[in-house]
Motif scaffolding. Structure first.
Motif, mmCIF file in Angstrom:
data_model
loop_
_atom_site.group_PDB
_atom_site.id
_atom_site.type_symbol
_atom_site.label_atom_id
_atom_site.label_comp_id
_atom_site.label_asym_id
_atom_site.label_seq_id
_atom_site.Cartn_x
_atom_site.Cartn_y
_atom_site.Cartn_z
ATOM 1 N N LYS A 29 0.863 -1.187 0.000
ATOM 2 C CA LYS A 29 0.000 0.000 0.000
ATOM 3 C C LYS A 29 0.894 1.230 0.000
ATOM 4 N N LEU A 30 0.504 2.198 -0.811
ATOM 5 C CA LEU A 30 1.213 3.481 -0.808
ATOM 6 C C LEU A 30 0.783 4.270 0.414
ATOM 7 N N MET A 31 1.730 5.027 0.984
ATOM 8 C CA MET A 31 1.359 5.949 2.056
ATOM 9 C C MET A 31 1.935 7.314 1.726
ATOM 10 N N GLY A 73 1.822 18.942 -7.266
ATOM 11 C CA GLY A 73 2.343 17.598 -7.036
ATOM 12 C C GLY A 73 1.469 16.851 -6.041
ATOM 13 N N ALA A 74 1.370 15.528 -6.256
ATOM 14 C CA ALA A 74 0.435 14.737 -5.447
ATOM 15 C C ALA A 74 0.780 14.759 -3.961
ATOM 16 N N ALA A 75 2.069 14.875 -3.627
ATOM 17 C CA ALA A 75 2.459 14.838 -2.210
ATOM 18 C C ALA A 75 2.430 16.221 -1.563
ATOM 19 N N THR A 77 1.054 18.996 0.616
ATOM 20 C CA THR A 77 0.123 18.915 1.758
ATOM 21 C C THR A 77 -0.969 19.981 1.634
ATOM 22 N N HIS A 78 -2.043 19.737 2.359
ATOM 23 C CA HIS A 78 -3.137 20.715 2.391
ATOM 24 C C HIS A 78 -2.581 22.069 2.879
ATOM 25 N N ALA A 79 -1.684 22.027 3.869
ATOM 26 C CA ALA A 79 -1.147 23.278 4.428
ATOM 27 C C ALA A 79 -0.306 24.030 3.400
ATOM 28 N N LEU A 100 -10.054 24.833 5.031
ATOM 29 C CA LEU A 100 -11.262 24.302 5.680
ATOM 30 C C LEU A 100 -11.127 22.820 6.042
ATOM 31 N N ILE A 101 -10.017 22.201 5.632
ATOM 32 C CA ILE A 101 -9.857 20.765 5.890
ATOM 33 C C ILE A 101 -9.415 20.544 7.340
ATOM 34 N N ALA A 102 -10.184 19.788 8.064
ATOM 35 C CA ALA A 102 -9.814 19.288 9.398
ATOM 36 C C ALA A 102 -9.195 20.369 10.279
ATOM 37 N N ILE A 112 -2.919 16.233 -1.140
ATOM 38 C CA ILE A 112 -4.001 16.285 -2.135
ATOM 39 C C ILE A 112 -4.096 14.957 -2.901
ATOM 40 N N GLY A 113 -2.937 14.363 -3.215
ATOM 41 C CA GLY A 113 -2.952 13.084 -3.945
ATOM 42 C C GLY A 113 -3.566 11.977 -3.102
ATOM 43 N N GLY A 114 -3.201 11.951 -1.813
ATOM 44 C CA GLY A 114 -3.761 10.933 -0.918
ATOM 45 C C GLY A 114 -5.257 11.089 -0.778
ATOM 46 N N SER A 115 -5.707 12.320 -0.687
ATOM 47 C CA SER A 115 -7.136 12.566 -0.542
ATOM 48 C C SER A 115 -7.894 12.101 -1.787
ATOM 49 N N LEU A 116 -7.358 12.408 -2.975
ATOM 50 C CA LEU A 116 -8.059 12.021 -4.211
ATOM 51 C C LEU A 116 -8.061 10.497 -4.378
ATOM 52 N N ASP A 164 -1.856 -0.551 -9.540
ATOM 53 C CA ASP A 164 -0.404 -0.408 -9.727
ATOM 54 C C ASP A 164 -0.020 1.013 -10.157
ATOM 55 N N GLU A 165 -0.944 1.964 -10.008
ATOM 56 C CA GLU A 165 -0.657 3.344 -10.419
ATOM 57 C C GLU A 165 -0.463 4.263 -9.208
ATOM 58 N N ILE A 166 0.301 5.314 -9.438
ATOM 59 C CA ILE A 166 0.538 6.341 -8.414
ATOM 60 C C ILE A 166 0.103 7.683 -8.997
ATOM 61 N N ILE A 167 -0.711 8.420 -8.239
ATOM 62 C CA ILE A 167 -1.039 9.789 -8.682
ATOM 63 C C ILE A 167 0.231 10.620 -8.543
HETATM 64 C C1 LIG Z 1 -9.222 13.735 12.125
HETATM 65 C C2 LIG Z 1 -9.235 13.853 10.629
HETATM 66 C C3 LIG Z 1 -10.042 14.819 10.066
HETATM 67 C C4 LIG Z 1 -10.099 14.946 8.660
HETATM 68 N N1 LIG Z 1 -10.903 15.915 8.122
HETATM 69 C C5 LIG Z 1 -10.925 16.076 6.775
HETATM 70 C C6 LIG Z 1 -11.705 17.110 6.179
HETATM 71 O O1 LIG Z 1 -12.310 17.939 6.842
HETATM 72 N N2 LIG Z 1 -11.738 17.181 4.826
HETATM 73 C C7 LIG Z 1 -11.029 16.312 4.023
HETATM 74 O O2 LIG Z 1 -11.087 16.422 2.805
HETATM 75 N N3 LIG Z 1 -10.242 15.354 4.566
HETATM 76 C C8 LIG Z 1 -10.182 15.207 5.915
HETATM 77 N N4 LIG Z 1 -9.373 14.249 6.464
HETATM 78 C C9 LIG Z 1 -8.606 13.363 5.565
HETATM 79 C C10 LIG Z 1 -7.253 13.990 5.263
HETATM 80 O O3 LIG Z 1 -7.416 15.082 4.386
HETATM 81 C C11 LIG Z 1 -6.300 12.954 4.646
HETATM 82 O O4 LIG Z 1 -5.054 13.487 4.734
HETATM 83 C C12 LIG Z 1 -6.556 12.593 3.198
HETATM 84 O O5 LIG Z 1 -7.829 12.095 2.987
HETATM 85 C C13 LIG Z 1 -5.607 11.496 2.732
HETATM 86 O O6 LIG Z 1 -4.371 12.039 2.409
HETATM 87 P P1 LIG Z 1 -3.055 11.364 2.928
HETATM 88 O O7 LIG Z 1 -1.942 12.017 2.213
HETATM 89 O O8 LIG Z 1 -3.038 11.408 4.410
HETATM 90 O O9 LIG Z 1 -3.231 9.866 2.371
HETATM 91 P P2 LIG Z 1 -2.822 8.469 3.014
HETATM 92 O O10 LIG Z 1 -3.561 8.250 4.290
HETATM 93 O O11 LIG Z 1 -1.354 8.327 3.045
HETATM 94 O O12 LIG Z 1 -3.395 7.496 1.881
HETATM 95 C C14 LIG Z 1 -4.781 7.368 1.645
HETATM 96 C C15 LIG Z 1 -5.003 6.368 0.512
HETATM 97 O O13 LIG Z 1 -4.543 6.901 -0.708
HETATM 98 C C16 LIG Z 1 -3.485 6.089 -1.261
HETATM 99 N N5 LIG Z 1 -2.503 7.028 -1.803
HETATM 100 C C17 LIG Z 1 -1.870 8.018 -1.118
HETATM 101 N N6 LIG Z 1 -1.156 8.778 -1.971
HETATM 102 C C18 LIG Z 1 -1.329 8.244 -3.203
HETATM 103 C C19 LIG Z 1 -0.850 8.576 -4.506
HETATM 104 N N7 LIG Z 1 -0.048 9.634 -4.714
HETATM 105 N N8 LIG Z 1 -1.232 7.807 -5.547
HETATM 106 C C20 LIG Z 1 -2.075 6.742 -5.360
HETATM 107 N N9 LIG Z 1 -2.561 6.381 -4.158
HETATM 108 C C21 LIG Z 1 -2.187 7.134 -3.095
HETATM 109 C C22 LIG Z 1 -2.993 5.224 -0.121
HETATM 110 O O14 LIG Z 1 -2.479 3.978 -0.565
HETATM 111 C C23 LIG Z 1 -4.251 5.064 0.692
HETATM 112 O O15 LIG Z 1 -5.048 4.018 0.147
HETATM 113 C C24 LIG Z 1 -9.307 14.086 7.842
HETATM 114 C C25 LIG Z 1 -8.475 13.132 8.437
HETATM 115 C C26 LIG Z 1 -8.438 13.013 9.810
HETATM 116 C C27 LIG Z 1 -7.514 11.991 10.413
#
Ligand SMILES: Cc1cc2nc3c(=O)[nH]c(=O)nc-3n(C[C@H](O)[C@H](O)[C@H](O)COP(=O)(O)OP(=O)(O)OC[C@H]3O[C@@H](n4cnc5c(N)ncnc54)[C@H](O)[C@@H]3O)c2cc1C
Length: 285
Positions: A29-31, A73-75, A77-79, A100-102, A112-116, A164-167
């Motif tokens: 799993k990608l993180m 870029g996908a990595a 951060t929201h900030a 407005l996120i969290a 943004i990439g993780g969220s999508l 098998d793809e990465i954003i």
């Molecule tokens: C307490 C809390 C409150 C939150 N409130 C909000 C909110 O108000 N609004 C909102 O929109 N979100 C909210 N979130 C979610 C937050 O924005 C996450 O960060 C986001 O959804 C996922 O991003 P991440 O980088 O943490 O992804 P990760 O947790 O690292 O990964 C999420 C999934 O995406 C996959 N993935 C990650 N990066 C990629 C990539 N580049 N290509 C392909 N797959 C990938 C991973 O394998 C995993 O399946 C909240 C989260 C928490 C814990």
């Protein structure tokens, strides 16, 4: 609240990450920020054998602002989106949504990439990407693929992305004479959108010529309200016009129900968020 054991790897390039993903198969799993994946692992809703940490990959970093598009870029951060000074000028809707996120902790790690990729039905970025007509670029063993946001979100936590793809990045067109707003009703605990509505209107000679309206939190995945969009030309904020758009936007839509919002309440929230977002855009005149 303790995840099952896993191996942790941190590739130094996109090609290395793709190779590790292919090698790991279903168990890998990608993180990125880990702010959706790690909570799922702690609840044992996910138990990957290998975690591939892509947060620092150079190919996934940066915000580039061009004359015709913004590339993120996908990595990123929201900030980073929230506080990017040039983005505030070029596309202020994005920093305002990021803010407005969290809370600050989530915004500092979540990407943004993780969220999508995660495609939470209540996430904010999916509505923004739909309303701004973004394209999501993914890299896989067969090369790069561009996926329009309009066909990216497929279902509850389900996207067009292949395992098998990465954003790698998102591309957002920069269009002159565009005005936008995003309104959401925050879940009081998490901040997720109980319902969120993004409105982006295009103007020609000071007259609305069309636009996009996208909704998150309302159904299994974010969606565009095509019937309302078709009625946007000429919209000038008159009460009867606004009411018609609201009726068109949600007619036939089946709202999600959960412990916080039943169908009627969510339906009403959707209507209210759309009314507020439309009023915001009109007030930008
Ligand atoms: C307490 C809390 C409150 C939150 N409130 C909000 C909110 O108000 N609004 C909102 O929109 N979100 C909210 N979130 C979610 C937050 O924005 C996450 O960060 C986001 O959804 C996922 O991003 P991440 O980088 O943490 O992804 P990760 O947790 O690292 O990964 C999420 C999934 O995406 C996959 N993935 C990650 N990066 C990629 C990539 N580049 N290509 C392909 N797959 C990938 C991973 O394998 C995993 O399946 C909240 C989260 C928490 C814990």
């Amino acid at each position: 609240m303790i995840p099952s054991a896993f191996e942790y790897v941190r590739p130094s390039s996109l090609s290395e990450a793709l190779a590790q993903l292919a090698q790991g198969g279903d168990g890998a799993k990608l993180m990125s920020g880990g702010h959706s994946l790690l909570p799922m692992m702690k609840l044992r809703l996910a138990a990957p054998g290998t975690l591939i940490d892509i947060a620092e990959l150079p190919e996934l970093q940066g915000i580039m602002i061009g004359t015709s598009e913004v590339v993120i870029g996908a990595a990123t951060t929201h900030a980073q989106i929230e506080h990017h000074p040039e983005l505030l000028q070029a596309l202020p809707l994005l920093p305002s949504i990021a803010g407005l996120i969290a809370d600050a902790t989530v915004r500092n790690r979540g990407t943004i990439g993780g969220s999508l990729a995660h495609a939470d039905p209540s996430a904010d970025w999916p509505a923004a990407m739909l309303a701004l007509d973004a394209t999501i670029e993914a890299m896989g063993p067969q090369g790069q693929r561009s996926i329009p946001a309009a066909s990216f979100f497929k279902g509850l936590f389900e996207t067009d992305l292949r395992p098998d793809e990465i954003i790698v990045r998102v591309r957002i067109p920069v269009v002159s004479n565009r005005r936008g707003s995003y309104r959401k009703f925050r879940h009081p605990a998490s901040g997720y959108a109980v319902v969120g509505v993004a409105v982006v209107l295009a103007y020609e000679a000071n007259r609305c010529s069309g636009g996009r309206i996208a909704v998150t939190g309302f159904a299994a995945h974010a969606f565009r309200t095509k019937a309302a969009e078709a009625a946007l030309a000429g919209y000038a904020g008159q009460p009867d016009q606004t009411q018609r758009l609201i009726d068109l936007a949600f007619t036939g839509a089946s709202p999600l129900e959960d412990r916080f919002a039943d169908a009627d309440y969510r339906s009403q929230l959707g209507r209210t968020m759309l009314r507020r977002a439309l009023a915001d855009v009109i007030s930008l005149d």
